[in-house]
Design an enzyme around this catalytic site. Structure first.
Site, PDB file in Angstrom:
ATOM      1  N   GLN A 104      -0.715  -0.507  -1.790  1.00  0.00           N
ATOM      2  CA  GLN A 104      -1.668  -1.590  -2.066  1.00  0.00           C
ATOM      3  C   GLN A 104      -3.016  -1.023  -2.496  1.00  0.00           C
ATOM      4  O   GLN A 104      -3.697  -1.588  -3.356  1.00  0.00           O
ATOM      5  CB  GLN A 104      -1.822  -2.455  -0.807  1.00  0.00           C
ATOM      6  CG  GLN A 104      -2.627  -3.711  -1.024  1.00  0.00           C
ATOM      7  CD  GLN A 104      -1.920  -4.704  -1.933  1.00  0.00           C
ATOM      8  OE1 GLN A 104      -0.770  -5.029  -1.715  1.00  0.00           O
ATOM      9  NE2 GLN A 104      -2.606  -5.179  -2.968  1.00  0.00           N
ATOM     10  N   CYS A 138      -4.310  -8.921  -0.710  1.00  0.00           N
ATOM     11  CA  CYS A 138      -3.049  -8.271  -1.092  1.00  0.00           C
ATOM     12  C   CYS A 138      -1.921  -9.278  -1.330  1.00  0.00           C
ATOM     13  O   CYS A 138      -0.954  -8.961  -2.006  1.00  0.00           O
ATOM     14  CB  CYS A 138      -2.641  -7.247  -0.036  1.00  0.00           C
ATOM     15  SG  CYS A 138      -2.272  -7.988   1.570  1.00  0.00           S
ATOM     16  N   HIS A 184      -0.905   0.626   4.335  1.00  0.00           N
ATOM     17  CA  HIS A 184      -0.250   0.081   3.135  1.00  0.00           C
ATOM     18  C   HIS A 184      -0.838   0.799   1.910  1.00  0.00           C
ATOM     19  O   HIS A 184      -1.579   0.215   1.118  1.00  0.00           O
ATOM     20  CB  HIS A 184      -0.488  -1.426   3.069  1.00  0.00           C
ATOM     21  CG  HIS A 184       0.395  -2.150   2.097  1.00  0.00           C
ATOM     22  ND1 HIS A 184       1.376  -1.525   1.348  1.00  0.00           N
ATOM     23  CD2 HIS A 184       0.443  -3.466   1.760  1.00  0.00           C
ATOM     24  CE1 HIS A 184       1.979  -2.428   0.597  1.00  0.00           C
ATOM     25  NE2 HIS A 184       1.441  -3.604   0.815  1.00  0.00           N
ATOM     26  N   ARG A 186       0.372  -3.719  -8.981  1.00  0.00           N
ATOM     27  CA  ARG A 186       1.343  -3.019  -8.134  1.00  0.00           C
ATOM     28  C   ARG A 186       2.385  -2.335  -9.022  1.00  0.00           C
ATOM     29  O   ARG A 186       2.809  -1.210  -8.755  1.00  0.00           O
ATOM     30  CB  ARG A 186       2.041  -3.998  -7.170  1.00  0.00           C
ATOM     31  CG  ARG A 186       1.128  -4.668  -6.151  1.00  0.00           C
ATOM     32  CD  ARG A 186       0.601  -3.693  -5.118  1.00  0.00           C
ATOM     33  NE  ARG A 186       1.658  -2.990  -4.417  1.00  0.00           N
ATOM     34  CZ  ARG A 186       2.332  -3.481  -3.363  1.00  0.00           C
ATOM     35  NH1 ARG A 186       2.020  -4.673  -2.878  1.00  0.00           N
ATOM     36  NH2 ARG A 186       3.281  -2.768  -2.772  1.00  0.00           N
ATOM     37  N   ARG A 233       9.849   0.455   3.698  1.00  0.00           N
ATOM     38  CA  ARG A 233       8.937  -0.483   4.390  1.00  0.00           C
ATOM     39  C   ARG A 233       9.515  -0.729   5.770  1.00  0.00           C
ATOM     40  O   ARG A 233      10.627  -1.250   5.904  1.00  0.00           O
ATOM     41  CB  ARG A 233       8.815  -1.803   3.621  1.00  0.00           C
ATOM     42  CG  ARG A 233       8.133  -2.894   4.436  1.00  0.00           C
ATOM     43  CD  ARG A 233       7.818  -4.143   3.647  1.00  0.00           C
ATOM     44  NE  ARG A 233       6.680  -3.947   2.772  1.00  0.00           N
ATOM     45  CZ  ARG A 233       5.999  -4.941   2.179  1.00  0.00           C
ATOM     46  NH1 ARG A 233       6.354  -6.192   2.377  1.00  0.00           N
ATOM     47  NH2 ARG A 233       4.976  -4.685   1.403  1.00  0.00           N
ATOM     48  N   ASP A 283      -7.233 -10.501   4.394  1.00  0.00           N
ATOM     49  CA  ASP A 283      -5.769 -10.516   4.499  1.00  0.00           C
ATOM     50  C   ASP A 283      -5.423 -11.565   5.550  1.00  0.00           C
ATOM     51  O   ASP A 283      -6.313 -12.109   6.225  1.00  0.00           O
ATOM     52  CB  ASP A 283      -5.267  -9.107   4.900  1.00  0.00           C
ATOM     53  CG  ASP A 283      -3.745  -8.966   4.828  1.00  0.00           C
ATOM     54  OD1 ASP A 283      -3.069  -9.864   4.283  1.00  0.00           O
ATOM     55  OD2 ASP A 283      -3.220  -7.935   5.339  1.00  0.00           O
TER      56      ASP A 283
END
Ligand code: CP
Ligand code: NVA
Length: 302
Positions: free
Chosen positions: A134, A259, A131, A287, A104, A219
């Site tokens: 996700q 998310c 991402h 996840r 990341r 988001d």
């Protein structure tokens, strides 16, 4: 055969992506039944985090443990890449020690450079551009609650950020219509928008985006690294909050996803995220299962 990585949704074919969702559901069922499935004894996952995380870190670490392996957390504070050692050198070294890497970081270019120097699979755990992990969890969650997303309509409300860009990619890959409503100057990545063709439309208003939509997604207004823009963004995004009134314009059985982490009463009202159409806890929990499916795929492909 060259090593397979997962830096973007399109690193998988449509068939592979859909197969991973089905496999993630199988792994969730096994896990919920308390069954042990641990084929990856003595395998090691290195996790490089240049940005904060709760879900990504815990789901990858717990996931690798459940698969029988081990995960190592590396942060800039206590690793040599935090003192300037090039990421490609780090990739060459880790390739000689571990079996798979998750990273990341801010710049998507860094992840691409890292993967070019790596002899083991590399997973993008979020960049400023995308991402993709996700998307595995979100699409698994939609499949679980409503079935195949192909042909459905999804509304994205708010910032054209990394998660939004990933929605553009996945709309084209899986074949759904994405309507994006964003304040002027905060749209998705221009190249990704062009590549998306007619699977994506920019809506004039949040209301137009939500009209009869099957899924509504939002988001945060300020992503990691944009903290200094927060005051300006609070003003720009004021009309881009997912309210119960907005959800009422969507299809009666529409789902709401985010998310996380979320800011209640900024990008989404508490009544929505904590309401009956919200599947954010399943989305977060998935996840774990989706990334176990992804690691299983990458560890057995290469
Ligand atoms: N959604 C997500 O990636 O959460 P974290 O930042 O907590 O990993
Ligand atoms: N867009 C958010 C997602 C966090 C999971 C960020 O990049 O901070």
């Amino acid at each position: 055969m060259s090593v397979r990585h997962f830096l973007a949704e399109t690193d998988l074919t449509k068939a592979e992506f859909k197969a991973l969702l089905v496999r993630a559901e199988e792994l969730r069922t096994l896990w919920e039944a308390g069954e042990i499935y641990s084929p990856f004894h003595h395998k090691t996952l290195a996790m490089i985090f240049e940005k904060s995380s709760t879900r990504t870190r815990v789901s990858f670490e717990a996931g690798m443990t459940q698969l029988g392996g081990h995960a190592i957390h590396l942060s800039p504070r206590d690793s040599q890449f935090g003192r300037g050692e090039p990421l490609d050198d780090t990739a060459r070294v880790l390739s000689r020690m571990v079996d798979i890497v998750m990273i990341r970081t801010a710049s998507h270019d860094s992840v691409e450079r890292f993967s070019e120097a790596s002899n083991v699979p590399v997973i993008n755990g979020l960049t400023d551009l995308l991402h993709p992990c996700q998307m595995l969890a979100d699409m698994q969650t939609y499949l679980h609650h409503r079935g195949d997303i192909e042909g459905k309509t999804v509304a994205w409300i708010g910032d054209g950020n990394n998660v939004c860009n990933s929605y553009l990619k996945i709309a084209k890959l899986l074949g759904f219509k994405l309507r994006v409503a964003h304040p002027q100057g905060y749209g998705p990545d221009a190249d990704i928008l062009t590549e998306s063709g007619d699977s994506v439309v920019i809506a004039e208003t949040p209301e137009a985006a939500c009209d009869k939509a099957d899924l509504v997604v939002t988001d945060v207004w300020s992503s990691m690294g944009q903290e200094e823009e927060n005051d300006v963004r609070q003003i720009a995004f004021k009309q881009y909050c997912v309210t119960p009134e907005l959800m009422a314009l969507a299809a009666p059985d529409a789902l709401f996803m985010h998310c996380l982490p979320a800011h209640r009463d900024e990008e989404v009202m508490a009544a929505v995220i904590d309401g009956p159409q919200s599947v954010v806890w399943d989305e977060a929990g998935n996840r774990l299962h989706a990334q176990k499916a992804l690691m299983e795929f990458l560890l057995t492909q290469n």
